[in-house]
Enzyme design. Sequence first.
Site, PDB file in Angstrom:
ATOM      1  N   GLY A 190       0.790  -1.227   0.000  1.00 59.91           N
ATOM      2  CA  GLY A 190       0.000   0.000   0.000  1.00 59.91           C
ATOM      3  C   GLY A 190       0.820   1.272   0.000  1.00 59.91           C
ATOM      4  O   GLY A 190       0.728   2.081  -0.900  1.00 59.91           O
ATOM      5  N   HIS A 238      -4.283  -7.718   4.989  1.00 56.51           N
ATOM      6  CA  HIS A 238      -2.835  -7.748   5.240  1.00 56.51           C
ATOM      7  C   HIS A 238      -2.548  -7.856   6.738  1.00 56.51           C
ATOM      8  O   HIS A 238      -3.220  -7.222   7.557  1.00 56.51           O
ATOM      9  CB  HIS A 238      -2.202  -6.482   4.660  1.00 56.51           C
ATOM     10  CG  HIS A 238      -0.825  -6.220   5.172  1.00 56.51           C
ATOM     11  ND1 HIS A 238       0.249  -7.008   4.818  1.00 56.51           N
ATOM     12  CD2 HIS A 238      -0.352  -5.305   6.044  1.00 56.51           C
ATOM     13  CE1 HIS A 238       1.324  -6.560   5.456  1.00 56.51           C
ATOM     14  NE2 HIS A 238       0.986  -5.532   6.202  1.00 56.51           N
ATOM     15  N   CYS A 298       0.777  -8.176   9.722  1.00 51.27           N
ATOM     16  CA  CYS A 298       2.218  -8.067   9.951  1.00 51.27           C
ATOM     17  C   CYS A 298       2.528  -7.884  11.431  1.00 51.27           C
ATOM     18  O   CYS A 298       1.622  -7.688  12.243  1.00 51.27           O
ATOM     19  CB  CYS A 298       2.780  -6.882   9.168  1.00 51.27           C
ATOM     20  SG  CYS A 298       1.962  -5.334   9.576  1.00 51.27           S
ATOM     21  N   HIS A 356      11.449  -3.401   7.076  1.00 53.67           N
ATOM     22  CA  HIS A 356      11.804  -2.358   8.044  1.00 53.67           C
ATOM     23  C   HIS A 356      13.303  -2.144   8.134  1.00 53.67           C
ATOM     24  O   HIS A 356      13.786  -1.348   8.919  1.00 53.67           O
ATOM     25  CB  HIS A 356      11.111  -2.558   9.393  1.00 53.67           C
ATOM     26  CG  HIS A 356      11.780  -3.524  10.296  1.00 53.67           C
ATOM     27  ND1 HIS A 356      11.383  -4.818  10.394  1.00 53.67           N
ATOM     28  CD2 HIS A 356      12.827  -3.383  11.120  1.00 53.67           C
ATOM     29  CE1 HIS A 356      12.167  -5.436  11.241  1.00 53.67           C
ATOM     30  NE2 HIS A 356      13.049  -4.586  11.695  1.00 53.67           N
ATOM     31  N   CYS A 389       5.373  -5.849   4.151  1.00 49.77           N
ATOM     32  CA  CYS A 389       4.502  -4.779   4.664  1.00 49.77           C
ATOM     33  C   CYS A 389       4.667  -3.561   3.754  1.00 49.77           C
ATOM     34  O   CYS A 389       5.359  -3.627   2.740  1.00 49.77           O
ATOM     35  CB  CYS A 389       4.895  -4.467   6.117  1.00 49.77           C
ATOM     36  SG  CYS A 389       3.829  -3.275   6.954  1.00 49.77           S
TER      37      CYS A 389
HETATM   38  C1  MET Z   1       1.302  -1.926   9.295  1.00 47.28           C
HETATM   39  S1  MET Z   1       0.450  -2.532   7.953  1.00 47.28           S
HETATM   40  C2  MET Z   1       0.624  -1.288   6.777  1.00 47.28           C
HETATM   41  C3  MET Z   1      -0.358  -1.379   5.697  1.00 47.28           C
HETATM   42  C4  MET Z   1      -0.494  -0.139   4.870  1.00 47.28           C
HETATM   43  N1  MET Z   1      -1.406  -0.341   3.768  1.00 47.28           N
HETATM   44  C5  MET Z   1       0.863   0.260   4.347  1.00 47.28           C
HETATM   45  O1  MET Z   1       1.221  -0.197   3.312  1.00 47.28           O
HETATM   46  O2  MET Z   1       1.587   0.998   4.963  1.00 47.28           O
HETATM   47 ZN    ZN Z   2       1.983  -4.294   7.508  1.00 50.10          ZN
END
Ligand code: MET
Ligand code: ZN
Length: 769
Positions: A442, A652, A654, A705, A737
Amino acid sequence: MVQSAVLGFPRMGVLRDLKKANEAYWAEKISQADLLAEGKRLRLAHWKIQKEAGVDIIPSNDFSFYDHILDHIQLFNAVPERYRRQKLSPLDEYFAMGRGHQKGDVDVPALEMVKWFDSNYHYVKPTLQDNQTFALAEDPKPVREFLEAKEAGFHTRPVLVGPVSFLALGKADRGSKVDPISLIDKLVPVYIELLKQLKAAGADHVQIDEPVLVFDLRPEVKAAFKPAYEAISAQASEIPAITIATYFGDIVHNFDVLPAFANLHGLHVDLVRHPEQLEPVLKQLGPNQVLSAGVVDGRNIWKNNFQKSLDLLHTAIKALGPERVVVATSSSLLHVPHTLASEKKLPADVYEWFSFAVEKVKEVAILAKAVVDPESVRAELDANAAAMKSRAESARTNDPAVAERQAQVTDAMHHRQSDFETRYAKQRTHLSLPLFPTTTIGSFPQTNEIRIQRAKFTKGEITAEQYDEFIKKEIDLAIQIQDELGLDVYVHGEPERNDMVQYFGERLKGFVFTTHAWVQSYGSRCVRPPIIVGDISRPAPMTVKESKYAAERSKKPMKGMLTGPVTCLRWSFPRDDVHQSVQCQQLALALRDEVLDLEKNGIYVIQVDEPALREGLPLRKGPERDAYLKWAVNSFKLATAGVQDSTQIHSHFCYSEFQDFFYAIAALDADVLSIENSKSDAKLLKVFEDEAYPRHIGPGVYDIHSPRIPPESEIRQRIQEMLQYLRPEQLWINPDCGLKTRKWDEVKGALTNMVKAAQYFREQYANKA
Ligand code: MET
Ligand SMILES: [Zn+2]
Ligand SMILES: Nc1nc2c(c(=O)[nH]1)N[C@@H](CNc1ccc(C(=O)N[C@@H](CCC(=O)N[C@@H](CCC(=O)N[C@@H](CCC(=O)O)C(=O)O)C(=O)O)C(=O)O)cc1)CN2
């Protein structure tokens, strides 16, 4: 006299000073000495706040540059060889474990990071070896920081993570089989050495956190307490007095462990979450033991209800006498923002309802006085009662229209029109996707430029039109880059969003939001949770404008992007006057309208993120857990099930461990899932050994990350591993993510390799077919 205690103070500072210093150091803009000096300045400032508030027991070693569990990994020399080998300075080795390190010829990924209990804070998992040894670090941090405080005139109580929790929260390294808890006998001598050094430095009391006591414990973990704490107690004359701290749950089910603590000074329990454990705990304490009563909430921002707290404290004092009761925060204050005083824009009536860390510290000190001599704090008690009354009577909290709509929710509203096979057949023709479709989660980089433009807009320095134009350009750029990369399902990149929860909070009725109320999420990353004060509804569409713009400009399917009801709830500060299931259903109804508006506007792939679904799970098995799962899953389904068969719903997940939770994710009935996976050593995939998953899924192929760019070979390996467990037709290729924390060159590098790896497998399977 009754004493007051704080279990831990937020580390970031008034203006997220620590975040800024860390990031400046990583960008090589300040030196190591500069960073260390900033850490010292923050510690001194935070001790001073607590002393001036009149707190008797002030913590030290609660400060951390990145994460307190990571501190202990270094403290006990449990540093995996792949980091040690690099011969980095201790601080750089520390950050390498926290966030990975790719510089010169050094290239090491970060250690795994997961949720801290049921909070939105993340800790770095101790990663242990078959032949693991421990040794106390030179110049141990807890001793150093105790002495630093002492020198500045603060007598502190160092906070340590207990040996059992440290191991129980860890895992065996890739390739190792060790059960971490089996290492307890090796860790305890190091622990005792640390306690002796603290005593020698002048510490007369330490707080040892054993929060795993709130879990259902494996017998091996339970059994570890007795020998560990007996060995520690045997050194009584050479070590400080010990208070064992538990939080975020009750410990009644683990009472059989308590004899292990019989010779210790005190026990801390969380009476905000579980006030009903007070009576049984009082009966369990040894004849001279002290109860640290956690009555001031470390997890939420509501002003303490003094009357309620005093009732609990009086019960405790009646049983134990004033000398054996300490008034404390329920947990560390790490999970609440720094100070309410920074909030200049909150509605005046609402302002009076809140307490952040600085204010909570005062509450603890006031309660300790009030419980023995209420007249000495009469004005404070009266002001508190008035604030409680104002909230209870406020018109902000109830909206009859919302209640009316909730009363009309039916079972049918929770189910899609058809089963997955039927839906997928329609989606397939509608979306025409290749084998191994590639997508992202996203967000694309939230660049400085984006943040600057948003800040200007917030301050009124540019108009809404100018800001919109800017966002459109960012979306254009995101589309152009996805064209170049050759991805299959596009995203608009979320440039207009400050945060995936805050953004929605700012657009929903029933929320208020803050300007400086930051809370650490991991490392230098912070969130500003919006606050739910009343019934929730959606005054107008929230995401349609940007998604529609993007969909009209891209040649491939564009995913609409929403944050799910459970995550909106969990990552906000929820109300404490209405059950969370009610708040969640209100959010679900608002999101249901948004989903249908997206569909109406030509968006046929809609992702509803629920990364907080797992963390909301009650910490122990039982009816509470079953009830949670029911309302949480139903909220997601209520939000998403209104669409046509041909519209593809993604979700989603995470930052949690999903292997024992996958059944709940499957129950959401989403057409496609993306799940963080790359650092969990294929633990997630093993779920599919036992039971085939019927729908589509993209376990993350690389860790987002870390700034490190994963080579194509590494991604291929990950995909290969997935193909041992999943059918090629059901596999999606995506990162772990969203990419908002990365830089564009990192994103381009990583996604180029990801798309190449997907193409490689596409060719392999085309040849096979
Ligand atoms: C912590 S999940 C994050 C999903 C969000 N759509 C992104 O891509 O940042
Ligand atoms: Zn995520
Ligand atoms: N709520 C939440 N929880 C989550 C996640 C998440 O995305 N959101 N992801 C998982 C991991 N956690 C994460 C948490 C935060 C961030 C993150 O990137 N946070 C940003 C801040 C995001 C934000 O709200 N930014 C705002 C505000 C930016 C800002 O700093 N503004 C200045 C003002 C600048 C100026 O005046 O010039 C200020 O307010 O001080 C914006 O973009 O607009 C950061 O720490 O850097 C990432 C992951 C799990 N939990």
